[in-house]
Write an enzyme that holds these catalytic residues in place. Structure first.
Site, PDB file in Angstrom:
ATOM      1  N   CYS A   1      10.552  21.456 -13.651  1.00  0.00           N
ATOM      2  CA  CYS A   1      11.721  22.320 -13.425  1.00  0.00           C
ATOM      3  C   CYS A   1      11.730  23.417 -14.494  1.00  0.00           C
ATOM      4  CB  CYS A   1      13.003  21.505 -13.530  1.00  0.00           C
ATOM      5  SG  CYS A   1      14.499  22.511 -13.513  1.00  0.00           S
TER       6      CYS A   1
ATOM      7  N   ASN B   1       0.823  -1.208   0.000  1.00  0.00           N
ATOM      8  CA  ASN B   1       0.000   0.000   0.000  1.00  0.00           C
ATOM      9  C   ASN B   1       0.856   1.256   0.000  1.00  0.00           C
ATOM     10  OD1 ASN B   1      -1.994  -1.876   0.139  1.00  0.00           O
ATOM     11  ND2 ASN B   1      -2.500  -1.502   2.275  1.00  0.00           N
ATOM     12  N   VAL B   2       0.416   2.230  -0.790  1.00  0.00           N
ATOM     13  CA  VAL B   2       1.118   3.518  -0.874  1.00  0.00           C
ATOM     14  C   VAL B   2       0.381   4.583  -0.079  1.00  0.00           C
ATOM     15  CG1 VAL B   2       2.074   2.946  -3.153  1.00  0.00           C
ATOM     16  CG2 VAL B   2      -0.147   4.128  -3.008  1.00  0.00           C
ATOM     17  N   ASP B   3      -0.660   4.181   0.688  1.00  0.00           N
ATOM     18  CA  ASP B   3      -1.547   5.158   1.344  1.00  0.00           C
ATOM     19  C   ASP B   3      -0.999   5.714   2.663  1.00  0.00           C
ATOM     20  OD1 ASP B   3      -3.814   2.406   2.100  1.00  0.00           O
ATOM     21  OD2 ASP B   3      -2.061   3.104   3.229  1.00  0.00           O
TER      22      ASP B   3
ATOM     23  N   HIS C   1       5.961  -0.492  -2.396  1.00  0.00           N
ATOM     24  CA  HIS C   1       5.531   0.180  -3.626  1.00  0.00           C
ATOM     25  C   HIS C   1       5.563   1.701  -3.503  1.00  0.00           C
ATOM     26  CE1 HIS C   1       3.199  -3.699  -4.915  1.00  0.00           C
ATOM     27  NE2 HIS C   1       4.491  -3.827  -5.018  1.00  0.00           N
TER      28      HIS C   1
ATOM     29  N   PRO D   1     -11.411 -12.037   2.920  1.00  0.00           N
ATOM     30  CA  PRO D   1     -12.782 -12.576   2.782  1.00  0.00           C
ATOM     31  C   PRO D   1     -12.969 -13.405   1.517  1.00  0.00           C
ATOM     32  CG  PRO D   1     -12.745 -10.216   2.326  1.00  0.00           C
ATOM     33  CD  PRO D   1     -11.366 -10.586   2.793  1.00  0.00           C
TER      34      PRO D   1
ATOM     35  N   CYS E   1      15.019  22.913 -16.987  1.00  0.00           N
ATOM     36  CA  CYS E   1      15.204  21.789 -17.923  1.00  0.00           C
ATOM     37  C   CYS E   1      13.903  21.068 -18.262  1.00  0.00           C
ATOM     38  CB  CYS E   1      16.209  20.787 -17.346  1.00  0.00           C
ATOM     39  SG  CYS E   1      15.559  19.860 -15.944  1.00  0.00           S
TER      40      CYS E   1
ATOM     41  N   THR F   1      -4.463  -9.067   0.421  1.00  0.00           N
ATOM     42  CA  THR F   1      -3.847  -9.002  -0.909  1.00  0.00           C
ATOM     43  C   THR F   1      -4.339 -10.164  -1.775  1.00  0.00           C
ATOM     44  OG1 THR F   1      -1.778  -8.890  -2.155  1.00  0.00           O
ATOM     45  CG2 THR F   1      -1.754 -10.253  -0.163  1.00  0.00           C
ATOM     46  N   SER F   2      -4.551  -9.898  -3.063  1.00  0.00           N
ATOM     47  CA  SER F   2      -4.979 -10.954  -3.983  1.00  0.00           C
ATOM     48  C   SER F   2      -3.815 -11.887  -4.315  1.00  0.00           C
ATOM     49  CB  SER F   2      -5.527 -10.317  -5.266  1.00  0.00           C
ATOM     50  OG  SER F   2      -4.534  -9.483  -5.857  1.00  0.00           O
TER      51      SER F   2
HETATM   52  N1  APR Z   1     -10.027  -7.252   4.696  1.00  0.00           N
HETATM   53  C1  APR Z   1      -9.133  -8.115   4.132  1.00  0.00           C
HETATM   54  N2  APR Z   1      -9.023  -8.307   2.784  1.00  0.00           N
HETATM   55  C2  APR Z   1      -9.883  -7.623   1.998  1.00  0.00           C
HETATM   56  C3  APR Z   1     -10.863  -6.734   2.510  1.00  0.00           C
HETATM   57  C4  APR Z   1     -10.907  -6.570   3.932  1.00  0.00           C
HETATM   58  N3  APR Z   1     -11.769  -5.735   4.498  1.00  0.00           N
HETATM   59  N4  APR Z   1     -11.572  -6.202   1.459  1.00  0.00           N
HETATM   60  C5  APR Z   1     -11.042  -6.751   0.317  1.00  0.00           C
HETATM   61  N5  APR Z   1     -10.031  -7.607   0.647  1.00  0.00           N
HETATM   62  C6  APR Z   1      -9.188  -8.383  -0.260  1.00  0.00           C
HETATM   63  C7  APR Z   1      -9.795  -8.774  -1.585  1.00  0.00           C
HETATM   64  O1  APR Z   1     -10.545  -9.974  -1.483  1.00  0.00           O
HETATM   65  C8  APR Z   1      -8.552  -8.952  -2.458  1.00  0.00           C
HETATM   66  O2  APR Z   1      -8.062 -10.287  -2.384  1.00  0.00           O
HETATM   67  O3  APR Z   1      -8.083  -7.581  -0.582  1.00  0.00           O
HETATM   68  C9  APR Z   1      -7.524  -8.025  -1.814  1.00  0.00           C
HETATM   69  C10 APR Z   1      -7.158  -6.795  -2.633  1.00  0.00           C
HETATM   70  O4  APR Z   1      -6.477  -7.253  -3.780  1.00  0.00           O
HETATM   71  P1  APR Z   1      -5.978  -6.206  -4.895  1.00  0.00           P
HETATM   72  O5  APR Z   1      -7.061  -5.243  -5.168  1.00  0.00           O
HETATM   73  O6  APR Z   1      -5.436  -7.029  -6.014  1.00  0.00           O
HETATM   74  O7  APR Z   1      -4.825  -5.392  -4.168  1.00  0.00           O
HETATM   75  P2  APR Z   1      -3.304  -5.836  -3.888  1.00  0.00           P
HETATM   76  O8  APR Z   1      -3.164  -7.300  -3.722  1.00  0.00           O
HETATM   77  O9  APR Z   1      -2.802  -4.970  -2.810  1.00  0.00           O
HETATM   78  O10 APR Z   1      -2.604  -5.388  -5.284  1.00  0.00           O
HETATM   79  C11 APR Z   1      -1.217  -5.519  -5.408  1.00  0.00           C
HETATM   80  O11 APR Z   1      -1.228  -4.334  -7.483  1.00  0.00           O
HETATM   81  O12 APR Z   1      -2.324  -2.687  -8.565  1.00  0.00           O
HETATM   82  C12 APR Z   1      -1.129  -3.017  -8.019  1.00  0.00           C
HETATM   83  O13 APR Z   1       0.567  -1.696  -7.035  1.00  0.00           O
HETATM   84  C13 APR Z   1      -0.764  -2.089  -6.865  1.00  0.00           C
HETATM   85  O14 APR Z   1       0.035  -2.627  -4.648  1.00  0.00           O
HETATM   86  C14 APR Z   1      -0.894  -2.984  -5.642  1.00  0.00           C
HETATM   87  C15 APR Z   1      -0.638  -4.361  -6.199  1.00  0.00           C
END
Ligand code: APR
Length: 238
Positions: A147, A101-103, A118, A211, A150, A188-189
């Site tokens: 800039c 996460n970049v947040d 990231h 989930p 440049c 994360t997916s």
């Molecule tokens: N708690 C836990 N997991 C959750 C929740 C929650 N409340 N809500 C959603 N999720 C899960 C989803 O089911 C999904 O598997 O979070 C995951 C989010 O996956 P992505 O949207 O693919 O995000 P991420 O895995 O962080 O992506 C990786 O991809 O787009 C680039 O650079 C970007 O850092 C990012 C990277």
């Protein structure tokens, strides 16, 4: 299963934590790949999150990041972010947190030494190697700022598709993965590498908190089908 994982947490000398966009979902930050709500369901990543896209249309990319920065500035860390920060503060040196996460919400929750794989959306860097004339504080305002001498442009200090992760930060995360007794993989997916690969190189047990099914479920010793802000306080409380 929660009890089993809580016992693993209590017994672990060193815990590694990998987080993704789902970690911030309950704070109101959209994920990337969730159907309909995910950013990549609404926007084309090839048009917004690559260096080529930025060079082709700097203001479109800059505006999109400005929109996300504004959105992130309005939200707060959730109970999951806070539980990780509190655990790390109670047990100095026992937890290493690396995030895709970049947040900046982990950092805002008080987590020490966050490894931002990231980058950080709140920061800028020069697109091309800065010359003597490139001074960010004197950059000409614009979308993006540049800039005056440049023409070098400022860009968000995040890792775009096709770009390398910061070498020192990735190396520190790899070390933590190799040394951990337990890795929590939260929100994360698991489809983006090398970050997802850290869960596959974990020396310790791997626990997934999500989930939905992920690409890393096969690497897990336990899969907890739930939300980060609900489960992490339970798993990490004393
Ligand atoms: N708690 C836990 N997991 C959750 C929740 C929650 N409340 N809500 C959603 N999720 C899960 C989803 O089911 C999904 O598997 O979070 C995951 C989010 O996956 P992505 O949207 O693919 O995000 P991420 O895995 O962080 O992506 C990786 O991809 O787009 C680039 O650079 C970007 O850092 C990012 C990277």
């Amino acid at each position: 299963m929660n009890e089993q994982v809580r016992a693993w947490v209590r017994a672990a000398r060193h815990i590694a934590v990998l987080t993704g966009a789902g970690m911030s979902a309950e704070s109101g930050v959209p994920t990337f790949r969730d159907a309909q709500t995910g950013l990549w369901a609404q926007f084309d990543p090839q048009q917004l999150a690559t260096e080529d896209a930025f060079r082709a249309n700097p203001s479109r990319v800059w505006e999109w990041y400005a929109f996300r920065r504004e959105m992130i500035a309005k939200v707060e860390p959730n109970a999951g972010h806070r539980a990780l920060a509190a655990f790390a503060q109670r047990h100095a040196g026992r937890l290493t947190l690396f995030t895709q996460n970049v947040d900046g919400l982990h950092q805002r929750a008080g987590s020490p030494g966050v490894l931002a794989l990231h980058g950080n959306i709140a920061e800028d860097k020069w697109l091309d190697a800065p010359k003597k004339c490139c001074n960010a504080s004197a950059a000409v305002a614009g979308s993006p700022p540049y800039c005056v001498r440049c023409g070098n442009m400022l860009r968000p200090d995040v890792v775009w598709f096709g770009e390398m992760l910061p070498v020192d930060i990735l190396a520190a995360a790899e070390d933590a993965a190799r040394e951990c007794d337990l890795m929590l993989v939260v929100g994360t997916s698991g489809v983006v590498y090398p970050a997802a690969g850290l869960a596959r190189t974990a020396a310790g047990k791997v626990v997934i908190v999500n989930p939905e099914p992920t690409d890393l479920d096969d690497a897990a010793d336990a899969v907890l089908r739930g939300r980060a802000a609900q489960l992490l306080p339970i798993l990490l409380e004393e």
